[in-house]
Write a protein that holds these residues in place. Structure first.
Motif, PDB file in Angstrom:
ATOM      1  N   GLY A 244       0.814  -1.201   0.000  1.00 55.26           N
ATOM      2  CA  GLY A 244       0.000   0.000   0.000  1.00 55.26           C
ATOM      3  C   GLY A 244       0.849   1.253   0.000  1.00 55.26           C
ATOM      4  N   PHE A 245       0.339   2.310   0.691  1.00 51.02           N
ATOM      5  CA  PHE A 245       1.028   3.597   0.719  1.00 51.02           C
ATOM      6  C   PHE A 245       0.848   4.237   2.088  1.00 51.02           C
ATOM      7  CE2 PHE A 245       1.557   8.137   0.150  1.00 51.02           C
ATOM      8  CZ  PHE A 245       2.635   8.226  -0.722  1.00 51.02           C
ATOM      9  N   HIS A 246       1.957   4.408   2.807  1.00 51.64           N
ATOM     10  CA  HIS A 246       1.920   5.003   4.148  1.00 51.64           C
ATOM     11  C   HIS A 246       1.526   6.480   4.028  1.00 51.64           C
ATOM     12  CE1 HIS A 246       3.028   6.212   8.157  1.00 51.64           C
ATOM     13  NE2 HIS A 246       3.364   4.970   8.477  1.00 51.64           N
ATOM     14  N   PRO A 247       0.555   6.925   4.835  1.00 50.52           N
ATOM     15  CA  PRO A 247       0.037   8.288   4.655  1.00 50.52           C
ATOM     16  C   PRO A 247       0.932   9.415   5.160  1.00 50.52           C
ATOM     17  CG  PRO A 247      -1.034   7.242   6.518  1.00 50.52           C
ATOM     18  CD  PRO A 247      -0.205   6.179   5.861  1.00 50.52           C
ATOM     19  N   GLU A 248       1.923   9.119   6.008  1.00 47.48           N
ATOM     20  CA  GLU A 248       2.748  10.191   6.579  1.00 47.48           C
ATOM     21  C   GLU A 248       3.860  10.616   5.619  1.00 47.48           C
ATOM     22  OE1 GLU A 248       2.042  11.788   9.273  1.00 47.48           O
ATOM     23  OE2 GLU A 248       0.817  10.452  10.514  1.00 47.48           O
ATOM     24  N   GLN A 249       3.456  10.993   4.399  1.00 49.55           N
ATOM     25  CA  GLN A 249       4.398  11.461   3.394  1.00 49.55           C
ATOM     26  C   GLN A 249       3.619  12.219   2.326  1.00 49.55           C
ATOM     27  OE1 GLN A 249       6.214   8.103   1.252  1.00 49.55           O
ATOM     28  NE2 GLN A 249       4.534   6.795   1.967  1.00 49.55           N
ATOM     29  N   ILE A 250       4.334  12.872   1.437  1.00 47.53           N
ATOM     30  CA  ILE A 250       3.677  13.628   0.365  1.00 47.53           C
ATOM     31  C   ILE A 250       2.899  12.664  -0.521  1.00 47.53           C
ATOM     32  CG2 ILE A 250       4.076  15.071  -1.664  1.00 47.53           C
ATOM     33  CD1 ILE A 250       6.583  16.133  -0.256  1.00 47.53           C
ATOM     34  N   LEU A 251       1.692  13.076  -0.869  1.00 46.69           N
ATOM     35  CA  LEU A 251       0.858  12.216  -1.716  1.00 46.69           C
ATOM     36  C   LEU A 251       1.463  12.047  -3.106  1.00 46.69           C
ATOM     37  CD1 LEU A 251      -2.818  13.387  -1.056  1.00 46.69           C
ATOM     38  CD2 LEU A 251      -1.807  11.188  -0.472  1.00 46.69           C
ATOM     39  N   PRO A 252       1.324  10.875  -3.698  1.00 48.60           N
ATOM     40  CA  PRO A 252       1.734  10.706  -5.089  1.00 48.60           C
ATOM     41  C   PRO A 252       0.781  11.465  -6.011  1.00 48.60           C
ATOM     42  CG  PRO A 252       0.604   8.737  -4.307  1.00 48.60           C
ATOM     43  CD  PRO A 252       0.749   9.640  -3.117  1.00 48.60           C
ATOM     44  N   ASP A 253       1.274  11.896  -7.165  1.00 44.18           N
ATOM     45  CA  ASP A 253       0.384  12.571  -8.110  1.00 44.18           C
ATOM     46  C   ASP A 253      -0.550  11.542  -8.746  1.00 44.18           C
ATOM     47  OD1 ASP A 253       1.813  11.245 -10.163  1.00 44.18           O
ATOM     48  OD2 ASP A 253       3.122  12.967 -10.497  1.00 44.18           O
ATOM     49  N   GLU A 254      -1.463  12.003  -9.559  1.00 40.01           N
ATOM     50  CA  GLU A 254      -2.481  11.119 -10.124  1.00 40.01           C
ATOM     51  C   GLU A 254      -1.870   9.973 -10.929  1.00 40.01           C
ATOM     52  OE1 GLU A 254      -6.151   9.482 -10.867  1.00 40.01           O
ATOM     53  OE2 GLU A 254      -5.644  11.108  -9.473  1.00 40.01           O
ATOM     54  N   THR A 255      -0.827  10.274 -11.678  1.00 37.29           N
ATOM     55  CA  THR A 255      -0.177   9.231 -12.485  1.00 37.29           C
ATOM     56  C   THR A 255       0.398   8.129 -11.596  1.00 37.29           C
ATOM     57  OG1 THR A 255       0.387  10.811 -14.236  1.00 37.29           O
ATOM     58  CG2 THR A 255       1.656   8.751 -14.150  1.00 37.29           C
ATOM     59  N   LYS A 256       1.087   8.521 -10.537  1.00 37.28           N
ATOM     60  CA  LYS A 256       1.682   7.544  -9.633  1.00 37.28           C
ATOM     61  C   LYS A 256       0.615   6.810  -8.821  1.00 37.28           C
ATOM     62  CE  LYS A 256       6.263   9.618  -9.233  1.00 37.28           C
ATOM     63  NZ  LYS A 256       6.875   8.491 -10.002  1.00 37.28           N
ATOM     64  N   GLN A 257      -0.468   7.488  -8.500  1.00 33.98           N
ATOM     65  CA  GLN A 257      -1.569   6.816  -7.821  1.00 33.98           C
ATOM     66  C   GLN A 257      -2.131   5.698  -8.680  1.00 33.98           C
ATOM     67  OE1 GLN A 257      -4.688   9.297  -6.197  1.00 33.98           O
ATOM     68  NE2 GLN A 257      -3.252  10.733  -5.276  1.00 33.98           N
ATOM     69  N   GLN A 258      -2.359   6.004  -9.920  1.00 33.14           N
ATOM     70  CA  GLN A 258      -2.915   4.993 -10.824  1.00 33.14           C
ATOM     71  C   GLN A 258      -1.933   3.847 -11.046  1.00 33.14           C
ATOM     72  OE1 GLN A 258      -6.063   4.780 -11.863  1.00 33.14           O
ATOM     73  NE2 GLN A 258      -6.405   6.620 -10.603  1.00 33.14           N
ATOM     74  N   GLU A 259      -0.653   4.167 -11.069  1.00 34.62           N
ATOM     75  CA  GLU A 259       0.370   3.123 -11.220  1.00 34.62           C
ATOM     76  C   GLU A 259       0.321   2.153 -10.036  1.00 34.62           C
ATOM     77  OE1 GLU A 259       5.237   2.665 -11.847  1.00 34.62           O
ATOM     78  OE2 GLU A 259       4.354   4.637 -11.388  1.00 34.62           O
ATOM     79  N   LEU A 260       0.225   2.705  -8.828  1.00 32.59           N
ATOM     80  CA  LEU A 260       0.159   1.846  -7.648  1.00 32.59           C
ATOM     81  C   LEU A 260      -1.130   1.041  -7.628  1.00 32.59           C
ATOM     82  CD1 LEU A 260       1.101   0.755  -4.952  1.00 32.59           C
ATOM     83  CD2 LEU A 260       0.279   2.849  -3.856  1.00 32.59           C
ATOM     84  N   LEU A 261      -2.248   1.671  -7.955  1.00 29.92           N
ATOM     85  CA  LEU A 261      -3.528   0.961  -7.948  1.00 29.92           C
ATOM     86  C   LEU A 261      -3.522  -0.195  -8.951  1.00 29.92           C
ATOM     87  CD1 LEU A 261      -5.969   4.008  -7.695  1.00 29.92           C
ATOM     88  CD2 LEU A 261      -5.423   2.368  -5.886  1.00 29.92           C
ATOM     89  N   ARG A 262      -2.970   0.049 -10.139  1.00 34.47           N
ATOM     90  CA  ARG A 262      -2.888  -1.032 -11.140  1.00 34.47           C
ATOM     91  C   ARG A 262      -1.989  -2.154 -10.651  1.00 34.47           C
ATOM     92  NH1 ARG A 262      -2.647   3.384 -14.801  1.00 34.47           N
ATOM     93  NH2 ARG A 262      -0.368   3.243 -14.850  1.00 34.47           N
ATOM     94  N   TRP A 263      -0.857  -1.789 -10.023  1.00 38.37           N
ATOM     95  CA  TRP A 263       0.067  -2.810  -9.512  1.00 38.37           C
ATOM     96  C   TRP A 263      -0.599  -3.635  -8.419  1.00 38.37           C
ATOM     97  CZ3 TRP A 263       2.331  -4.347  -5.003  1.00 38.37           C
ATOM     98  CH2 TRP A 263       3.424  -5.200  -5.109  1.00 38.37           C
TER      99      TRP A 263
END
Length: 263
Positions: free
Chosen positions: A64-83
């Protein structure tokens, strides 16, 4: 005879390689069955999945993605979700996910503006994946943020939720108990009164133990590398605190962890 336990939350990928080797060797011959290694981001998720493949039945990956950091941009969000969707059967849970309480508080104390809404929206996307594939979620959500997360869990109908290292109000705890959510205690249960108070009032049937390593601890653990073996000291203290026999505590907590993570 000491009953085997499971470290329900550790960042194994964040240890030096030599330490990872030593920890996994220890697991092979110890009274720690296995560890749930949670992830910080996409790269961490990939590393933890690799560790789970290298050490089957010893290391289980939560991605997943730990929330205590800068959010990924939309492109990186979609990359993680697809993975995540591509590898969903290889992980035991979606995690670590949640809301950035400590980052938010630091910003507020510094007089900076902090927008929580983008984090809430991002968490919603991750919960959608968990719901779609019926995966448990591992949550970083403390104090008032936990109430927001409870609302989201209800909105997305997520029933298998693990709030790690939880701190919060009695009202929030009661809500979590009623919804059947799990919490886990770190080694700081030995010296933090706030954590001890929570332990006294949360049903043992919904309790797990964790280290959150390599995060370091104080009290009797000051100066030590955080190690899965520490959960046995947590179990002993928890048994004393709850006035229950140690073997019963260990059996119940081991059962809880195996049941929650479907091990």
């Amino acid at each position: 005879m000491t009953i085997s336990l499971i470290d329900a939350h550790i960042h194994l990928d964040k240890y030096p390689k030599e330490s990872i080797t030593n920890i996994t060797k220890f697991l092979l011959s110890s009274n720690i069955d296995s560890v749930i290694s949670v992830s910080m981001d996409l790269a961490s998720s990939k590393d933890n999945l690799t560790l789970s493949q290298q050490f089957p039945q010893l290391v289980y990956a939560a991605c997943g993605f730990h929330p205590e950091q800068i959010l990924p941009d939309e492109t990186k969000q979609q990359e993680l979700l697809r993975w995540l969707e591509t590898h969903i059967t290889e992980m035991v849970a979606i995690g670590e996910i949640g809301l950035p309480y400590y980052t938010k508080m630091e910003a507020i104390q510094s007089g900076e503006k902090f927008e929580i809404e983008p984090y809430i929206m991002w968490l919603g996307k991750l919960l959608q994946v968990a719901k779609k594939y019926d995966k448990p979620v591992v949550l970083h959500a403390v104090y008032e943020d936990a109430d927001i997360v409870c609302d989201l869990l209800e909105e997305y109908d997520i029933k298998q939720a693990h709030f790690h290292w939880f701190k919060g109000s009695t009202a929030t705890l009661q809500r979590m108990v009623q919804r059947g959510y799990y919490i886990s205690f770190t080694p700081d249960i030995l010296y933090e009164e706030e954590i001890q108070e929570i332990a006294l009032h949360y049903p043992i049937e919904q309790v797990m133990l964790e280290t959150d390593g390599p995060w370091p601890f104080e009290g009797p653990f000051a100066g030590q590398m955080t190690h899965p073996s520490m959960i046995h000291e947590s179990a002993s203290f928890y048994a004393q605190l709850s006035l229950k026999p140690l073997h019963e505590v260990c059996e119940q907590i081991r059962l809880n962890t195996k049941k929650f993570y479907n091990l």
